[in-house]
Motif scaffolding. Structure first.
Motif, mmCIF file in Angstrom:
data_model
loop_
_atom_site.group_PDB
_atom_site.id
_atom_site.type_symbol
_atom_site.label_atom_id
_atom_site.label_comp_id
_atom_site.label_asym_id
_atom_site.label_seq_id
_atom_site.Cartn_x
_atom_site.Cartn_y
_atom_site.Cartn_z
ATOM 1 N N MET A 1 -9.949 1.830 1.451
ATOM 2 C CA MET A 1 -8.639 1.615 0.875
ATOM 3 C C MET A 1 -7.990 2.987 0.715
ATOM 4 S SD MET A 1 -7.615 -0.010 -2.881
ATOM 5 C CE MET A 1 -8.908 -1.168 -2.822
ATOM 6 N N SER A 2 -6.761 3.100 1.131
ATOM 7 C CA SER A 2 -6.073 4.378 1.010
ATOM 8 C C SER A 2 -5.668 4.625 -0.444
ATOM 9 C CB SER A 2 -4.834 4.409 1.902
ATOM 10 O OG SER A 2 -3.781 3.666 1.327
ATOM 11 N N GLU A 3 -5.593 5.891 -0.790
ATOM 12 C CA GLU A 3 -5.197 6.276 -2.153
ATOM 13 C C GLU A 3 -3.786 5.786 -2.466
ATOM 14 O OE1 GLU A 3 -5.639 7.769 -5.938
ATOM 15 O OE2 GLU A 3 -7.146 7.403 -4.394
ATOM 16 N N GLU A 4 -2.897 5.855 -1.492
ATOM 17 C CA GLU A 4 -1.519 5.396 -1.697
ATOM 18 C C GLU A 4 -1.490 3.894 -2.005
ATOM 19 O OE1 GLU A 4 2.699 4.997 0.727
ATOM 20 O OE2 GLU A 4 1.126 6.314 1.522
ATOM 21 N N ARG A 6 -3.966 2.100 -3.258
ATOM 22 C CA ARG A 6 -4.593 1.897 -4.561
ATOM 23 C C ARG A 6 -3.598 2.184 -5.681
ATOM 24 N NH1 ARG A 6 -6.158 4.167 -8.741
ATOM 25 N NH2 ARG A 6 -5.750 6.260 -8.008
ATOM 26 N N ARG A 7 -2.878 3.288 -5.579
ATOM 27 C CA ARG A 7 -1.887 3.635 -6.609
ATOM 28 C C ARG A 7 -0.790 2.581 -6.680
ATOM 29 N NH1 ARG A 7 -2.291 9.247 -4.936
ATOM 30 N NH2 ARG A 7 -0.650 8.727 -3.481
ATOM 31 N N SER A 8 -0.329 2.137 -5.530
ATOM 32 C CA SER A 8 0.737 1.138 -5.469
ATOM 33 C C SER A 8 0.287 -0.190 -6.075
ATOM 34 C CB SER A 8 1.176 0.942 -4.019
ATOM 35 O OG SER A 8 2.141 -0.053 -3.925
ATOM 36 N N ASP A 10 -2.213 -0.651 -8.208
ATOM 37 C CA ASP A 10 -2.425 -0.443 -9.645
ATOM 38 C C ASP A 10 -1.104 -0.511 -10.397
ATOM 39 O OD1 ASP A 10 -5.135 -0.091 -9.289
ATOM 40 O OD2 ASP A 10 -5.141 2.064 -9.751
ATOM 41 N N SER A 11 -0.103 0.138 -9.855
ATOM 42 C CA SER A 11 1.216 0.170 -10.485
ATOM 43 C C SER A 11 1.808 -1.235 -10.598
ATOM 44 C CB SER A 11 2.122 1.056 -9.640
ATOM 45 O OG SER A 11 3.050 1.698 -10.402
#
Length: 64
Positions: A1-4, A6-8, A10-11
Motif C-alpha cells: 500500500m502506498s503511503e499516499e 494510506r494517508r488519504s 486514514d483522512s
C-alpha cells in the motif's frame, strides 16, 4: 500500500467518524505496542501473551 493511499484513506475514515460523531482513538507504535494500547483502552482479556500472538504463524498467514 502506498503511503499516499494510506494517508488519504486514514483522512477519509477520520472525517467520516467525526461527521457521524463516532468516538475513536488513534494508536501508534510497533505492532506489539499498538495491541497493548488497544487491550488497555478497551479492557480486553488476553487469551495469550501479546508477544506470542504477534509471532504466531497464524498471525502471518494470509489464510485464516
Amino acid at each position: 500500500m502506498s503511503e499516499e493511499f494510506r494517508r488519504s484513506s486514514d483522512s477519509l475514515l477520520v472525517a467520516t467518524l467525526d461527521e457521524l460523531g463516532i468516538p475513536y482513538r488513534v494508536v501508534g507504535g510497533s505492532v506489539r505496542e499498538r495491541i497493548q494500547r488497544i487491550v488497555d483502552l478497551v479492557d480486553l482479556p488476553l487469551v495469550m501473551p501479546i508477544n506470542q500472538a504477534v509471532t504466531s504463524p497464524r498471525h502471518h498467514s494470509p489464510h485464516r
